[in-house]
Design a protein around this motif. Structure first.
Motif, PDB file in Angstrom:
ATOM      1  N   THR A 171     -13.679  47.982  -3.818  1.00  0.00           N
ATOM      2  CA  THR A 171     -12.780  47.737  -2.305  1.00  0.00           C
ATOM      3  C   THR A 171     -12.241  48.708  -1.991  1.00  0.00           C
ATOM      4  O   THR A 171     -11.856  49.652  -2.424  1.00  0.00           O
ATOM      5  CB  THR A 171     -11.734  46.880  -3.112  1.00  0.00           C
ATOM      6  OG1 THR A 171     -12.264  45.494  -3.449  1.00  0.00           O
ATOM      7  CG2 THR A 171     -10.860  46.266  -1.780  1.00  0.00           C
ATOM      8  N   VAL A 172     -12.249  49.079  -0.691  1.00  0.00           N
ATOM      9  CA  VAL A 172     -12.034  50.227   0.036  1.00  0.00           C
ATOM     10  C   VAL A 172     -10.679  49.899   0.677  1.00  0.00           C
ATOM     11  O   VAL A 172     -10.656  48.820   1.289  1.00  0.00           O
ATOM     12  CB  VAL A 172     -12.928  50.778   1.322  1.00  0.00           C
ATOM     13  CG1 VAL A 172     -12.410  51.757   2.044  1.00  0.00           C
ATOM     14  CG2 VAL A 172     -14.277  50.937   0.650  1.00  0.00           C
ATOM     15  N   VAL A 173      -9.608  50.769   0.485  1.00  0.00           N
ATOM     16  CA  VAL A 173      -8.384  50.592   0.867  1.00  0.00           C
ATOM     17  C   VAL A 173      -8.055  52.046   1.931  1.00  0.00           C
ATOM     18  O   VAL A 173      -8.099  53.025   1.065  1.00  0.00           O
ATOM     19  CB  VAL A 173      -7.195  50.402  -0.001  1.00  0.00           C
ATOM     20  CG1 VAL A 173      -5.791  50.319   0.566  1.00  0.00           C
ATOM     21  CG2 VAL A 173      -7.605  49.152  -0.867  1.00  0.00           C
ATOM     22  N   ASN A 218      -6.697  60.174  -7.082  1.00  0.00           N
ATOM     23  CA  ASN A 218      -8.129  60.354  -6.309  1.00  0.00           C
ATOM     24  C   ASN A 218      -8.780  58.779  -6.710  1.00  0.00           C
ATOM     25  O   ASN A 218     -10.207  59.143  -6.817  1.00  0.00           O
ATOM     26  CB  ASN A 218      -9.057  61.355  -6.632  1.00  0.00           C
ATOM     27  CG  ASN A 218     -10.059  61.526  -5.621  1.00  0.00           C
ATOM     28  OD1 ASN A 218     -10.022  61.220  -4.527  1.00  0.00           O
ATOM     29  ND2 ASN A 218     -11.122  62.307  -5.807  1.00  0.00           N
ATOM     30  N   SER A 219      -8.117  57.858  -6.915  1.00  0.00           N
ATOM     31  CA  SER A 219      -8.873  56.690  -7.334  1.00  0.00           C
ATOM     32  C   SER A 219      -9.823  56.767  -8.736  1.00  0.00           C
ATOM     33  O   SER A 219     -10.578  55.923  -9.085  1.00  0.00           O
ATOM     34  CB  SER A 219     -10.043  56.114  -6.162  1.00  0.00           C
ATOM     35  OG  SER A 219      -9.315  56.081  -5.074  1.00  0.00           O
ATOM     36  N   LEU A 220      -9.365  57.645  -9.503  1.00  0.00           N
ATOM     37  CA  LEU A 220      -9.908  57.803 -10.835  1.00  0.00           C
ATOM     38  C   LEU A 220      -8.978  57.549 -11.833  1.00  0.00           C
ATOM     39  O   LEU A 220      -9.116  58.222 -13.005  1.00  0.00           O
ATOM     40  CB  LEU A 220     -10.802  59.223 -10.860  1.00  0.00           C
ATOM     41  CG  LEU A 220     -11.907  59.555  -9.894  1.00  0.00           C
ATOM     42  CD1 LEU A 220     -12.291  60.782  -9.886  1.00  0.00           C
ATOM     43  CD2 LEU A 220     -12.991  58.523 -10.178  1.00  0.00           C
ATOM     44  N   TYR A 221      -7.863  56.902 -11.715  1.00  0.00           N
ATOM     45  CA  TYR A 221      -7.032  56.695 -12.736  1.00  0.00           C
ATOM     46  C   TYR A 221      -7.664  56.225 -14.027  1.00  0.00           C
ATOM     47  O   TYR A 221      -7.614  56.557 -15.315  1.00  0.00           O
ATOM     48  CB  TYR A 221      -5.781  55.791 -12.292  1.00  0.00           C
ATOM     49  CG  TYR A 221      -4.823  55.337 -13.529  1.00  0.00           C
ATOM     50  CD1 TYR A 221      -3.758  56.304 -13.743  1.00  0.00           C
ATOM     51  CD2 TYR A 221      -4.790  54.023 -13.568  1.00  0.00           C
ATOM     52  CE1 TYR A 221      -2.901  55.971 -14.536  1.00  0.00           C
ATOM     53  CE2 TYR A 221      -3.954  53.736 -14.827  1.00  0.00           C
ATOM     54  CZ  TYR A 221      -2.985  54.716 -15.152  1.00  0.00           C
ATOM     55  OH  TYR A 221      -1.987  54.266 -16.269  1.00  0.00           O
ATOM     56  N   LEU A 276     -11.052  51.044  -4.874  1.00  0.00           N
ATOM     57  CA  LEU A 276     -10.175  50.231  -6.060  1.00  0.00           C
ATOM     58  C   LEU A 276     -11.116  49.149  -6.472  1.00  0.00           C
ATOM     59  O   LEU A 276     -12.266  48.746  -5.911  1.00  0.00           O
ATOM     60  CB  LEU A 276      -9.087  49.964  -5.582  1.00  0.00           C
ATOM     61  CG  LEU A 276      -7.899  50.704  -5.059  1.00  0.00           C
ATOM     62  CD1 LEU A 276      -6.898  50.211  -4.458  1.00  0.00           C
ATOM     63  CD2 LEU A 276      -7.714  52.149  -5.924  1.00  0.00           C
ATOM     64  N   GLN A 277     -10.504  48.286  -7.222  1.00  0.00           N
ATOM     65  CA  GLN A 277     -11.444  47.259  -8.171  1.00  0.00           C
ATOM     66  C   GLN A 277     -10.643  45.724  -7.883  1.00  0.00           C
ATOM     67  O   GLN A 277      -9.611  45.979  -7.053  1.00  0.00           O
ATOM     68  CB  GLN A 277     -11.549  47.448  -9.474  1.00  0.00           C
ATOM     69  CG  GLN A 277     -12.519  48.692  -9.701  1.00  0.00           C
ATOM     70  CD  GLN A 277     -12.617  48.801 -11.292  1.00  0.00           C
ATOM     71  OE1 GLN A 277     -13.198  48.186 -12.061  1.00  0.00           O
ATOM     72  NE2 GLN A 277     -12.301  50.082 -11.598  1.00  0.00           N
TER      73      GLN A 277
END
Length: 367
Positions: free
Chosen positions: A204-206, A232-235, A72-73
């Protein structure tokens, strides 16, 4: 070009091998004829990089199958809000252990979302130690218990994590993730800004247990774990360059022998500097109590403000970067994250010894 001996607290040193590989692939990634910064985040080339980063982290940290890895950001600071927005339900309370400035900031944001409580704190002693797990007055019905595993400003680190039973343990591991072996299954959520041990700033890794990801239409899409998980974190368009560099750093970590080998080297690095502090007869004074010392951030002061200024001036002239303490408390700080070579820590230790000897000799002559 001579590489700086980089002890910055973050953004911090990156492995030289990673930078060299990125340089070699800079104009042509995956034989695409493009730089990674030019790739579409929907392309097969970038999807391969993206999924490789996630899979390599799972392998290195031995992340169980019932956990999701999100990229994420917004930095770890955005997680201060996202966590309570997603898992602090009405009628529940979120418990926080205060061990420094970042845990204070996390608590501040959670208070805006719902009920919170401080269940242990070392604030009264200027955050010189980590509270004992037996001193944590946790609510057994809490939505979660939040800790900050390593405290960059004060140089303290958790050596033992609390057993929380059915209460999810949430940890901000921004400054010590991947620096030592941990049991991920003891945590509900682990989150970390990448710019200390994992890569550059901007990602940022969650790591989140899947049962904590629930649908909630009231949460804005960009703050909703469920939305990011389903996509998959590509929204939205991700920070593609940062994810690529994260992938390279994780490959480098595997090449070093994995987390266990990295932890061994980190212990050697910390010992080299702490030994100088401990054998300085009080010339160097560590901020953290012995049992709470960090292997990532060594914080210390000198006998006088004049000595500190002279030390920081001379250490910079000698080619060491980033030794100033955080602006909020001053003093000195050596951040010795994974990518800082052991040799640089040994060289810093030798400089500290040499500086002390010269300063003391001058003081003796003066008096």
């Amino acid at each position: 070009m001579k590489r700086a001996r980089n002890f910055n607290a973050g953004p911090a040193a990156l492995p030289l091998e990673v930078l060299q590989r990125a340089q070699n692939e800079w104009l042509n990634i995956e034989d695409s004829g493009m730089s990674v910064m030019e790739l579409s985040h929907r392309s097969a080339e970038f999807e391969k990089i993206h999924n490789h980063a996630i899979q390599t982290l799972k392998e290195l940290m031995e992340i169980p199958e019932n956990y999701e890895v999100l990229l994420l950001q917004g930095g770890a600071s955005l997680q201060f809000s996202m966590i309570p927005m997603n898992i602090l339900k009405d009628g529940k309370r979120a418990d926080y252990v205060l061990t420094g400035s970042w845990s204070e900031k996390a608590l501040k944001e959670a208070k805006k979302v719902g009920e919170t409580a401080v269940v242990a704190s070392s604030k009264d002693d200027t955050y010189t130690y980590i509270p004992k797990v037996t001193d944590i007055e946790m609510n057994e019905d809490a939505a979660y218990l939040h800790i900050t595993s390593n405290n960059t400003i004060y140089g303290t680190q958790w050596n033992e994590f609390p057993a929380t039973g059915n209460v999810p343990l949430v940890a901000d591991m921004s400054s010590d993730i991947l620096s030592r072996k941990i049991d991920v299954s003891k945590f509900g959520i682990i989150y970390a800004g990448a710019q200390k041990n994992l890569g550059p700033s901007g990602i940022t890794v969650v790591i989140i247990r899947k049962d904590l990801i629930t649908d909630n239409d009231k949460i804005p899409s960009m703050l909703n774990y469920s939305i990011h998980s389903k996509n998959n974190s590509l929204y939205n368009t991700p920070p593609t360059l940062a994810i690529y560099l994260l992938s390279l750093v994780l490959d480098w970590a595997k090449e070093q022998g994995g987390v266990e080998k990295i932890a061994e080297i980190n212990a050697e690095k910390a010992k080299a500097i702490y030994d100088i502090i401990d054998n300085s007869n009080g010339f160097y004074k560590g901020h953290a109590l012995y049992e709470s010392r960090s292997h990532m951030n060594v914080t210390f002061t000198l006998p006088t403000e004049e000595a500190e200024k002279q030390f920081l001036k001379e250490v910079k002239e000698a080619g060491f970067v980033g030794l100033n303490g955080h602006r909020s408390i001053g003093g000195c700080r050596a951040s010795i994250y994974n990518a800082v070579p052991l040799s640089h820590c040994q060289e810093l230790a030798a400089f500290m010894k040499k500086f002390q000897d010269a300063y003391m000799a001058k003081e003796t002559q003066t008096h």
